[in-house]
Design an enzyme around this catalytic site. Sequence first.
Site, PDB file in Angstrom:
ATOM      1  N   ASP A   1       0.870  -1.182   0.000  1.00  0.00           N
ATOM      2  CA  ASP A   1       0.000   0.000   0.000  1.00  0.00           C
ATOM      3  C   ASP A   1       0.903   1.227   0.000  1.00  0.00           C
ATOM      4  O   ASP A   1       2.109   1.141   0.257  1.00  0.00           O
ATOM      5  CB  ASP A   1      -0.885  -0.007   1.261  1.00  0.00           C
ATOM      6  CG  ASP A   1      -1.773   1.220   1.338  1.00  0.00           C
ATOM      7  OD1 ASP A   1      -2.297   1.644   0.287  1.00  0.00           O
ATOM      8  OD2 ASP A   1      -1.936   1.783   2.443  1.00  0.00           O
ATOM      9  N   SER A   2       0.297   2.382  -0.250  1.00  0.00           N
ATOM     10  CA  SER A   2       1.051   3.626  -0.193  1.00  0.00           C
ATOM     11  C   SER A   2       1.488   3.951   1.230  1.00  0.00           C
ATOM     12  O   SER A   2       2.365   4.785   1.432  1.00  0.00           O
ATOM     13  CB  SER A   2       0.184   4.764  -0.737  1.00  0.00           C
ATOM     14  OG  SER A   2      -1.053   4.780  -0.042  1.00  0.00           O
TER      15      SER A   2
ATOM     16  N   CYS B   1      -3.817  -1.088  -1.987  1.00  0.00           N
ATOM     17  CA  CYS B   1      -4.074   0.325  -2.271  1.00  0.00           C
ATOM     18  C   CYS B   1      -5.027   0.452  -3.461  1.00  0.00           C
ATOM     19  O   CYS B   1      -4.755  -0.065  -4.545  1.00  0.00           O
ATOM     20  CB  CYS B   1      -2.744   0.996  -2.595  1.00  0.00           C
ATOM     21  SG  CYS B   1      -2.882   2.737  -2.986  1.00  0.00           S
TER      22      CYS B   1
ATOM     23  N   GLU C   1      -5.746   9.512   9.252  1.00  0.00           N
ATOM     24  CA  GLU C   1      -4.360   9.421   9.749  1.00  0.00           C
ATOM     25  C   GLU C   1      -4.194  10.218  11.044  1.00  0.00           C
ATOM     26  O   GLU C   1      -3.367   9.886  11.886  1.00  0.00           O
ATOM     27  CB  GLU C   1      -3.380   9.933   8.692  1.00  0.00           C
ATOM     28  CG  GLU C   1      -3.419   9.104   7.421  1.00  0.00           C
ATOM     29  CD  GLU C   1      -2.151   8.325   7.149  1.00  0.00           C
ATOM     30  OE1 GLU C   1      -1.083   8.800   7.526  1.00  0.00           O
ATOM     31  OE2 GLU C   1      -2.259   7.235   6.547  1.00  0.00           O
TER      32      GLU C   1
ATOM     33  N   CYS D   1     -11.049   3.011  -0.798  1.00  0.00           N
ATOM     34  CA  CYS D   1      -9.798   3.555  -0.276  1.00  0.00           C
ATOM     35  C   CYS D   1      -9.480   2.790   1.002  1.00  0.00           C
ATOM     36  O   CYS D   1     -10.379   2.494   1.790  1.00  0.00           O
ATOM     37  CB  CYS D   1      -9.956   5.051   0.018  1.00  0.00           C
ATOM     38  SG  CYS D   1      -8.499   5.770   0.807  1.00  0.00           S
TER      39      CYS D   1
ATOM     40  N   HIS E   1      -8.322   3.662   3.716  1.00  0.00           N
ATOM     41  CA  HIS E   1      -8.577   4.319   4.997  1.00  0.00           C
ATOM     42  C   HIS E   1     -10.061   4.349   5.390  1.00  0.00           C
ATOM     43  O   HIS E   1     -10.384   4.572   6.550  1.00  0.00           O
ATOM     44  CB  HIS E   1      -8.068   5.765   4.946  1.00  0.00           C
ATOM     45  CG  HIS E   1      -6.581   5.877   4.962  1.00  0.00           C
ATOM     46  ND1 HIS E   1      -5.776   5.249   4.034  1.00  0.00           N
ATOM     47  CD2 HIS E   1      -5.746   6.537   5.808  1.00  0.00           C
ATOM     48  CE1 HIS E   1      -4.515   5.537   4.293  1.00  0.00           C
ATOM     49  NE2 HIS E   1      -4.472   6.312   5.369  1.00  0.00           N
TER      50      HIS E   1
END
Length: 294
Positions: free
Chosen positions: A14-15, A77, A156, A188, A190
């Site tokens: 993932d990023s 991702c 985050e 996504c 997140h």
Amino acid sequence: MPATHDPRPIGVFDSGIGGLTAVRELFRQLPHEEVVYFGDTARLPYGNKSKETVTRFSVEIASFLVRQNVKCIVVACNTASSHALEALRLRWELPVIGVIEPAARAAVALSPHGMIGVVGTLATVGSGAYLEEIHKLAPAASVLSRACPLFVPLVEEGWLDHRVTHLVAEEYLAELRAANLESLILGCTHYPLLAPLLHELMGPGVHLVDSGAEAARATAQLLAERGQLAAAGGPRGPQHHFFLSDEPRRRSFGRVAQSFLGRPLPHVTVVDQTDLPWFERAHAIPPHTGGIPE
Ligand code: DGL
């Protein structure tokens, strides 16, 4: 039961650390599997970068994972899955599982009238990858997409239930809430952490599709079909490895990583950046290519 087993690890990238939401699902669905995870924290976010850049980063990371002798690669991702899956599949013969196709399949199954919403980064929504995949499965489906770029930094920051996040979500979801959706793809890494808020805003009639969980399910199915599941191991259980391309700086890192993974993040190895290939290509940018296009 398949006749053979494959003890090699599953590679996941993932990023950043958002892809740990997919790892959490892999742990749940495939408890005997070893996972090698790479989070590109040095170059996060991918969600506002070009296809070329995201593809280049993805190829570099996949090369790293292939060197770790993984049996397959899960592109956790959504942005990398939207942009780079084809390039990765052309380059390597091992299975590369993205999040787009499994999540689109789940949404279509949950939406008898084809009313499907998609939320994701600017890059994922801009790529049209979900729209394309949904229309392959259900050509008459009505797909409404919305980029929600502020969600990643809010998650985050750990602001999952913060009033600011509520306001931002209300703003982003206004059109989707009015659209009589049957399902909403959380496109996504997140967004599963915002699921309680998104569920509250979208209402009980809208199924939320977790793309990481669907990719984990697709991985389990694929490995079973290929006779490549790991056998139950010894008393220590599978040994996982977590790599990051930069040291976490935020004080909240451990807490946020734990909320993604559902358990404390074990020891992390920061990859020496001189080992990674991008420095080899460092070059001056000619003046005429500089500047941001209008
Ligand atoms: N992992 C990215 C995704 O799922 C979100 C974070 C980023 O923009 O890099 O699209």
